[in-house]
Design an enzyme around this catalytic site. Structure first.
Site, PDB file in Angstrom:
ATOM      1  N   HIS A  29      -7.668   1.979  12.385  1.00 44.27           N
ATOM      2  CA  HIS A  29      -6.567   2.286  11.476  1.00 44.27           C
ATOM      3  C   HIS A  29      -6.777   1.452  10.220  1.00 44.27           C
ATOM      4  CE1 HIS A  29      -2.750   0.538   9.816  1.00 44.27           C
ATOM      5  NE2 HIS A  29      -2.550   1.809   9.580  1.00 44.27           N
ATOM      6  N   GLY A  49      13.204  13.078   2.128  1.00 45.17           N
ATOM      7  CA  GLY A  49      12.179  14.039   1.725  1.00 45.17           C
ATOM      8  C   GLY A  49      10.795  13.691   2.225  1.00 45.17           C
ATOM      9  N   ALA A  50      10.711  12.756   3.170  1.00 45.64           N
ATOM     10  CA  ALA A  50       9.400  12.348   3.692  1.00 45.64           C
ATOM     11  C   ALA A  50       8.731  13.530   4.386  1.00 45.64           C
ATOM     12  CB  ALA A  50       9.571  11.218   4.682  1.00 45.64           C
ATOM     13  N   ARG A  51       7.411  13.590   4.288  1.00 41.58           N
ATOM     14  CA  ARG A  51       6.680  14.649   4.987  1.00 41.58           C
ATOM     15  C   ARG A  51       6.270  14.085   6.344  1.00 41.58           C
ATOM     16  NH1 ARG A  51       1.381  17.088   5.509  1.00 41.58           N
ATOM     17  NH2 ARG A  51       1.586  19.347   5.423  1.00 41.58           N
ATOM     18  N   TYR A  72      -4.108   0.936   2.714  1.00 37.22           N
ATOM     19  CA  TYR A  72      -4.070   0.090   1.515  1.00 37.22           C
ATOM     20  C   TYR A  72      -3.099   0.739   0.542  1.00 37.22           C
ATOM     21  CZ  TYR A  72      -7.624  -2.588   3.691  1.00 37.22           C
ATOM     22  OH  TYR A  72      -8.261  -3.391   4.591  1.00 37.22           O
ATOM     23  N   ARG A  73      -2.202  -0.099   0.008  1.00 37.68           N
ATOM     24  CA  ARG A  73      -1.101   0.470  -0.770  1.00 37.68           C
ATOM     25  C   ARG A  73      -0.681  -0.451  -1.923  1.00 37.68           C
ATOM     26  NH1 ARG A  73       0.296  -1.507   4.123  1.00 37.68           N
ATOM     27  NH2 ARG A  73       1.798  -3.208   4.075  1.00 37.68           N
ATOM     28  N   GLU A 128       5.008  15.245   8.979  1.00 40.11           N
ATOM     29  CA  GLU A 128       3.707  15.626   9.558  1.00 40.11           C
ATOM     30  C   GLU A 128       2.611  14.659   9.092  1.00 40.11           C
ATOM     31  OE1 GLU A 128       2.812  17.737  11.820  1.00 40.11           O
ATOM     32  OE2 GLU A 128       4.280  19.352  11.922  1.00 40.11           O
TER      33      GLU A 128
END
Lengths: 393, 393
Positions: free
Chosen positions: B194, B347-349, B197-198, B351
């Site tokens: 896993h 509104g998060a996706r 990076y953000r 999937e």
């Protein structure tokens, strides 16, 4: 040696009294005779002081002897406090556990039996965890009783305040007892059931005690059967209606609202009933209501197992079942208050909490059932819950 | 028609430049030419104003053309703001995603390719989700980029304050961009990786901007291979050491602490690095560090895939792998901050957030590996994390 003698005694008794339930498997390392013998004396004592309830207590005598394991609270303490709600709830949940385990075993192959683990918690209390795994009918079935005492973790007190309890600050001693169960059958045409009935007491620094009941029963089918849903809801409604005609509609809605997988915008299943913080009109009346609900589990569910356990199915149904189980895991680990409360309680027995998870689950990226398929029909109902008993008001 | 022309143009270019990567599958319905053409003009502009960085920007030109999909921010906006960290991070994560997807595809059968979904979010921004499912080598591999703007949900602001950010009250506009990936290989001898990076920016009511980076890479083997763990940690340490010798030991410990399945008292895997809220010594220096880490993913992991993807294994190893994946699900759904932040963002996706879950997982009640078995050896290390590079200081 002593344990072997007890074992033989129990087997002898059990063979006499419940002929359809064969001898316990070797995995069950428990002492029943003590529970049975003193259980009878509790019943006798209660019967002699409350004649009006005698008939009921006589039933309890038999049931006590059938517990899956010795109760968590000492037999001495239970016998001394027959009218204490703590005693009553513990004896009820032990009986509900045993009745349900045996009703499920009766649907299984004769060599498949519940494993029984009686455990104690360093901080106070303990539980009896019964799990049946990899049966022919049930892939994983868990029925857990826990009777826990200790100091309320601050996070739990905070959560209770957030839903309206006015609890004082400080280390609050609590008592929590409940039975909970999740059954994951092998055949995708047999729905999954979950139920949980519990009683909670918190003692405040000034000595006053707050107490309430919570619980519910809900059904999670993999394929929609209106007949099954109606049967299930009807059994729950009958249990509710015996106590208050407002209960079923109120708790049916609460169930639809609670078992909601928010990020997917769908319910976990076709609902049932759910309630919490119930303390009115009286402790005894709520106890009787909870008892009715818990006793409705077998008639609400076992006929569905019998109806579908030998239905034909293929890989398509199996894969859909596993995907739906993935959703079940999402609900339990992300949203379920009971799981969270359990895992955050110091000294929690995580194996008993996580026994609710299915043996196998599956997550496919962007799995969307074809419009109009039988899989899509289920999802439609999960997105827009139905009233199942509209013609029966 | 226009789309078909673009498609042909891209295929022509791609066939010329990356010969080992065959033509995109039909599932990829994206427009590349725009991204490629304007990507080049960004590179040209940047190169003419920062001569010292020219060599690097020339590489960027090629990489831009290889993105899995068009970037989320308009090409016009990116070209106008080449020095803005928002532009730099978006171009970096698009490149990291593409490089990693192609490195994984190179280990797969030639007909197994990533499905690419480019999506937009009503509240601002969007993402590119690449998933490869049921390959011969990878059972489920997800590599996701998201570039999201909007107002910070109050719960998220609260969470940030809880870890020490001094954020003002009110609706705070934010920008978040990141790449994240989880790879679940089919062979139980190949570990799961896993990484994430953000970059995060929050604009306060007084106009000031707070910004920070976070991320990490960690490895979850099903069977312990010291050689693999050492290889993996060495690659991460090299990336860290190029920037600050204190980074690897600090972020290695942070990783062991973060990826902790509290209720089981065990880590998710053999660790790696993890950090958050990094903003010192300068935004540019932290960006360069994050870039090094993200570029270390392929050399840290792909050799392990190559080493083990054809190893022999049986049902025992497969069942253990599925049980360990159950633990992975527990961590992600109960504890992981990223998953929680994601699922609670309006509104998060979902999937794209839940693509990290394995295709299949398993939960057995009371599964405890036999003492001394190779399964128990792994659990020992998960309970007591090791230093993998003790001789390499």
């Amino acid at each position: 040696m002593l344990e072997n003698m007890f074992g033989r005694g129990v087997r002898f008794f059990k063979t006499l009294s419940v002929f359809r339930h064969p001898v316990k498997t070797k995995k069950t390392k428990l002492r029943y005779v003590g529970a049975f013998a003193v259980g009878c004396s509790v019943a006798t004592y209660v019967a002699s002081t409350h004649k009006a309830e005698m008939a009921k207590k006589k039933v309890m005598k038999v049931d006590t002897s059938h517990f899956m394991a010795e109760p968590l609270t000492s037999i001495a303490k239970l016998s001394e406090n027959p009218d204490d709600m703590k005693t009553k709830i513990e004896l009820l949940i032990m009986k509900i556990q045993a009745d349900f385990c045996r009703a499920l075993e009766a649907e299984e192959d004769v060599d498949v039996r519940f494993r029984v683990d009686r455990w104690e918690r360093a901080e106070g209390g303990g539980g009896v965890t019964c799990v049946l795994q990899e049966g022919r009918v049930f892939e994983k079935a868990g029925v857990n009783v826990s009777v826990v005492t200790g100091k309320l973790p601050p996070a739990a007190a905070q959560q209770m305040r957030a839903r309206g309890k006015s609890l004082q600050e400080g280390e609050l001693p609590f008592f929590a007892a409940g039975v909970s169960s999740v059954i994951h059958p092998r055949n995708p045409l047999v729905p999954t059931i979950h139920f949980n009935y519990r009683y909670f007491e918190v003692r405040e620094p000034d000595g006053s005690v707050q107490s309430w009941f919570g619980g519910g029963t809900d059904l999670t089918p993999y394929y929609l059967s209106e007949e099954d849903s109606v049967h299930f809801h009807r059994a729950l409604k009958e249990a509710c209606d015996r106590h208050d005609p407002s209960f079923y509609p109120r708790f049916k809605k609460w169930c639809d609202d609670y078992f909601f997988i928010k990020h997917r915008g769908e319910r976990r299943g076709v609902g049932g009933i759910f309630f919490d913080d119930l303390e009115e009109p009286s402790k005894e009346q709520v106890f009787q209501f909870v008892k009715s609900c818990a006793e409705a589990v077998i008639p609400s569910y076992v006929p569905l197992v019998q109806r579908h356990k030998d239905d034909a199915y293929g890989l398509r149904e199996r894969e859909w079942q596993l995907l739906r189980r993935g959703r079940y895991v999402e609900f339990n680990l992300i949203y379920d208050r009971g799981t969270k409360f359990g895992l955050y309680t110091p000294g929690a027995r995580f194996e008993s909490i996580l026994m609710s998870l299915p043996l196998t689950a599956r997550w496919e990226y962007m799995h969307i059932p074809s419009p109009g398929s039988k899989e899509a029909q289920l999802v439609d109902v999960l997105k827009s819950p139905r009233e199942w008993l509209v013609d029966e008001k």
